[in-house]
Design an enzyme around this catalytic site. Sequence first.
Site, PDB file in Angstrom:
ATOM      1  N   ASN A 110       0.843  -1.183  -0.126  1.00  0.00           N
ATOM      2  CA  ASN A 110       0.186  -0.039  -0.130  1.00  0.00           C
ATOM      3  C   ASN A 110       0.875   1.221  -0.172  1.00  0.00           C
ATOM      4  O   ASN A 110       1.543   1.565   0.890  1.00  0.00           O
ATOM      5  CB  ASN A 110      -1.044  -0.020   1.349  1.00  0.00           C
ATOM      6  CG  ASN A 110      -1.881   1.086   1.576  1.00  0.00           C
ATOM      7  OD1 ASN A 110      -1.527   1.996   0.602  1.00  0.00           O
ATOM      8  ND2 ASN A 110      -2.449   1.240   2.364  1.00  0.00           N
ATOM      9  N   TRP A 111       1.049   1.663  -1.277  1.00  0.00           N
ATOM     10  CA  TRP A 111       1.976   2.859  -1.333  1.00  0.00           C
ATOM     11  C   TRP A 111       1.421   4.343  -0.617  1.00  0.00           C
ATOM     12  O   TRP A 111       2.093   5.369  -0.474  1.00  0.00           O
ATOM     13  CB  TRP A 111       2.012   3.392  -2.649  1.00  0.00           C
ATOM     14  CG  TRP A 111       2.998   2.213  -3.495  1.00  0.00           C
ATOM     15  CD1 TRP A 111       3.339   0.904  -2.883  1.00  0.00           C
ATOM     16  CD2 TRP A 111       3.311   2.032  -5.183  1.00  0.00           C
ATOM     17  NE1 TRP A 111       3.754   0.359  -4.025  1.00  0.00           N
ATOM     18  CE2 TRP A 111       3.784   0.970  -5.297  1.00  0.00           C
ATOM     19  CE3 TRP A 111       3.377   3.063  -6.155  1.00  0.00           C
ATOM     20  CZ2 TRP A 111       4.427   0.423  -6.322  1.00  0.00           C
ATOM     21  CZ3 TRP A 111       3.818   2.798  -7.075  1.00  0.00           C
ATOM     22  CH2 TRP A 111       4.401   1.613  -7.561  1.00  0.00           C
ATOM     23  N   LYS A 112      -0.016   4.248  -0.132  1.00  0.00           N
ATOM     24  CA  LYS A 112      -0.532   5.237   0.249  1.00  0.00           C
ATOM     25  C   LYS A 112      -0.330   6.689  -0.378  1.00  0.00           C
ATOM     26  O   LYS A 112       0.030   6.582  -1.795  1.00  0.00           O
ATOM     27  CB  LYS A 112      -0.106   5.541   1.965  1.00  0.00           C
ATOM     28  CG  LYS A 112      -0.204   4.189   2.699  1.00  0.00           C
ATOM     29  CD  LYS A 112      -0.030   4.231   4.256  1.00  0.00           C
ATOM     30  CE  LYS A 112      -0.297   2.980   4.964  1.00  0.00           C
ATOM     31  NZ  LYS A 112      -0.212   2.866   6.389  1.00  0.00           N
TER      32      LYS A 112
ATOM     33  N   HIS B   6      -9.460   0.707   5.571  1.00  0.00           N
ATOM     34  CA  HIS B   6      -8.074   1.038   5.890  1.00  0.00           C
ATOM     35  C   HIS B   6      -8.193   1.818   7.192  1.00  0.00           C
ATOM     36  O   HIS B   6      -9.251   2.828   7.328  1.00  0.00           O
ATOM     37  CB  HIS B   6      -7.086   1.478   5.017  1.00  0.00           C
ATOM     38  CG  HIS B   6      -5.798   1.737   5.387  1.00  0.00           C
ATOM     39  ND1 HIS B   6      -5.416   2.821   6.200  1.00  0.00           N
ATOM     40  CD2 HIS B   6      -4.792   0.766   5.316  1.00  0.00           C
ATOM     41  CE1 HIS B   6      -3.965   2.379   6.416  1.00  0.00           C
ATOM     42  NE2 HIS B   6      -3.847   1.224   5.807  1.00  0.00           N
TER      43      HIS B   6
ATOM     44  N   GLU C 135      -6.659   4.496   7.834  1.00  0.00           N
ATOM     45  CA  GLU C 135      -6.555   5.989   7.917  1.00  0.00           C
ATOM     46  C   GLU C 135      -7.944   6.574   6.942  1.00  0.00           C
ATOM     47  O   GLU C 135      -8.270   7.602   7.398  1.00  0.00           O
ATOM     48  CB  GLU C 135      -5.191   6.375   6.747  1.00  0.00           C
ATOM     49  CG  GLU C 135      -3.848   6.039   7.477  1.00  0.00           C
ATOM     50  CD  GLU C 135      -2.773   5.401   6.741  1.00  0.00           C
ATOM     51  OE1 GLU C 135      -2.885   5.239   5.582  1.00  0.00           O
ATOM     52  OE2 GLU C 135      -2.077   4.928   7.331  1.00  0.00           O
TER      53      GLU C 135
ATOM     54  N   GLU D  47      -4.665  -4.703  10.914  1.00  0.00           N
ATOM     55  CA  GLU D  47      -3.776  -3.927  11.190  1.00  0.00           C
ATOM     56  C   GLU D  47      -3.866  -2.852  12.394  1.00  0.00           C
ATOM     57  O   GLU D  47      -4.860  -2.218  12.340  1.00  0.00           O
ATOM     58  CB  GLU D  47      -3.635  -2.871   9.957  1.00  0.00           C
ATOM     59  CG  GLU D  47      -3.544  -3.590   8.521  1.00  0.00           C
ATOM     60  CD  GLU D  47      -3.033  -2.412   7.503  1.00  0.00           C
ATOM     61  OE1 GLU D  47      -1.910  -2.501   7.160  1.00  0.00           O
ATOM     62  OE2 GLU D  47      -3.887  -1.734   7.000  1.00  0.00           O
TER      63      GLU D  47
ATOM     64  N   GLY E  93       3.041   2.536  10.781  1.00  0.00           N
ATOM     65  CA  GLY E  93       4.008   3.582  10.683  1.00  0.00           C
ATOM     66  C   GLY E  93       4.606   4.006  11.775  1.00  0.00           C
ATOM     67  O   GLY E  93       5.223   5.193  11.847  1.00  0.00           O
TER      68      GLY E  93
ATOM     69  N   SER F 106       3.930  -1.846  10.556  1.00  0.00           N
ATOM     70  CA  SER F 106       5.577  -1.736  10.735  1.00  0.00           C
ATOM     71  C   SER F 106       6.026  -3.354  10.121  1.00  0.00           C
ATOM     72  O   SER F 106       7.075  -3.651  10.872  1.00  0.00           O
ATOM     73  CB  SER F 106       5.937  -1.377  12.078  1.00  0.00           C
ATOM     74  OG  SER F 106       5.438  -0.012  12.159  1.00  0.00           O
TER      75      SER F 106
ATOM     76  N   GLY G 292       3.155  -1.029   4.292  1.00  0.00           N
ATOM     77  CA  GLY G 292       3.060   0.267   3.999  1.00  0.00           C
ATOM     78  C   GLY G 292       4.544   0.918   3.607  1.00  0.00           C
ATOM     79  O   GLY G 292       5.042   0.724   2.433  1.00  0.00           O
ATOM     80  N   GLY G 293       5.051   1.657   4.517  1.00  0.00           N
ATOM     81  CA  GLY G 293       6.361   2.033   4.414  1.00  0.00           C
ATOM     82  C   GLY G 293       7.546   1.250   3.557  1.00  0.00           C
ATOM     83  O   GLY G 293       8.178   1.704   2.673  1.00  0.00           O
TER      84      GLY G 293
HETATM   85  P1  13P Z   1       3.226   0.540   7.686  1.00  0.00           P
HETATM   86  O1  13P Z   1       4.088  -0.973   7.144  1.00  0.00           O
HETATM   87  O2  13P Z   1       3.933   1.763   6.921  1.00  0.00           O
HETATM   88  O3  13P Z   1       3.293   0.494   9.227  1.00  0.00           O
HETATM   89  O4  13P Z   1       1.880   0.686   7.222  1.00  0.00           O
HETATM   90  C1  13P Z   1       0.830  -0.523   7.407  1.00  0.00           C
HETATM   91  C2  13P Z   1      -0.208  -0.249   6.493  1.00  0.00           C
HETATM   92  O5  13P Z   1      -1.184   0.671   6.734  1.00  0.00           O
HETATM   93  C3  13P Z   1      -0.510  -0.906   5.421  1.00  0.00           C
HETATM   94  O6  13P Z   1      -1.926  -0.665   4.652  1.00  0.00           O
END
Ligand code: 13P
Length: 261
Positions: free
Chosen positions: A13-15, A99, A101, A171, A177, A217, A238-239
């Site tokens: 997920n590149w957000k 998600h 967010e 999650e 993050g 993470s 994510g990251g």
């Molecule tokens: P991180 O891997 O950056 O913690 O993000 C997880 C995430 O929200 C994937 O959708």
Amino acid sequence: MSTGDRKPFVGGNWKMNTDSEGARALIGGVGGIGGGDAEVVVYPPFPYLREVAADISSQGSRVVLGAQDFRHEPNGAMTGCVSIDMLKDCSVSSVLTGHSERRHVIGETDSLINAKTKAALDAGMQVVLCIGELLEQREAGQTDAVNERQLRAGLEGVDEGSLDRVVIAYEPVWAIGTGKTATSADAQDAHAKIRSVLASMYSKEAAGKMRILYGGSVKPGNAEELFSMPDIDGGLIGGASLNAEDFGAIVSATRASIKRG
Ligand code: 13P
């Protein structure tokens, strides 16, 4: 529980990150991944879907294209929104719903998440339904209750016949993050409870076939331990998905989940 028929899944997920050049470099780096023992899906921001789709196709890559969000209604008067038909037109076949967010920053409700989940499934998409508790909910001992509520609400009206296109991503919000990860034992415990809720909603057989991903993470250094847990079938990243080498290492770590099958 036998896990032999659950193909590991890793989503990137590149957000709200990268630019056109960065998106192309990233898909260039991860294009050779996937299609083997793991299903690999990337979720770029909307503006880069078409160029990532073109690069996936020209590389002959087996990475699948996903989208982070969409509006659940048909094309029409809905300023600023992107429909499922538009995503399909951009070669997208997988979407995220629920998600954290979007739940906690944008304010999406369980009923909107359910409407999106059903609309995407009705349109033939794969849906990764994300669930997970806030830090204060965890500290109040509500992790399993939150997961159960989000699961039941998100999947309300979804029939068992569509479940082969549903993936669950657990999650914990406090792990996203932050560099903090659930211990593999805590994550396994939450995943096992999620699977038992799915069994009570559908059937033990159906629940046993569903992929439940861990997100929050995940890095090359912790992926293998998490993925070796019996009810963890991969990750939503994510990251670390913004670095092709790290993402590739995480996909390779799914071997740990295949061996147990
Ligand atoms: P991180 O891997 O950056 O913690 O993000 C997880 C995430 O929200 C994937 O959708």
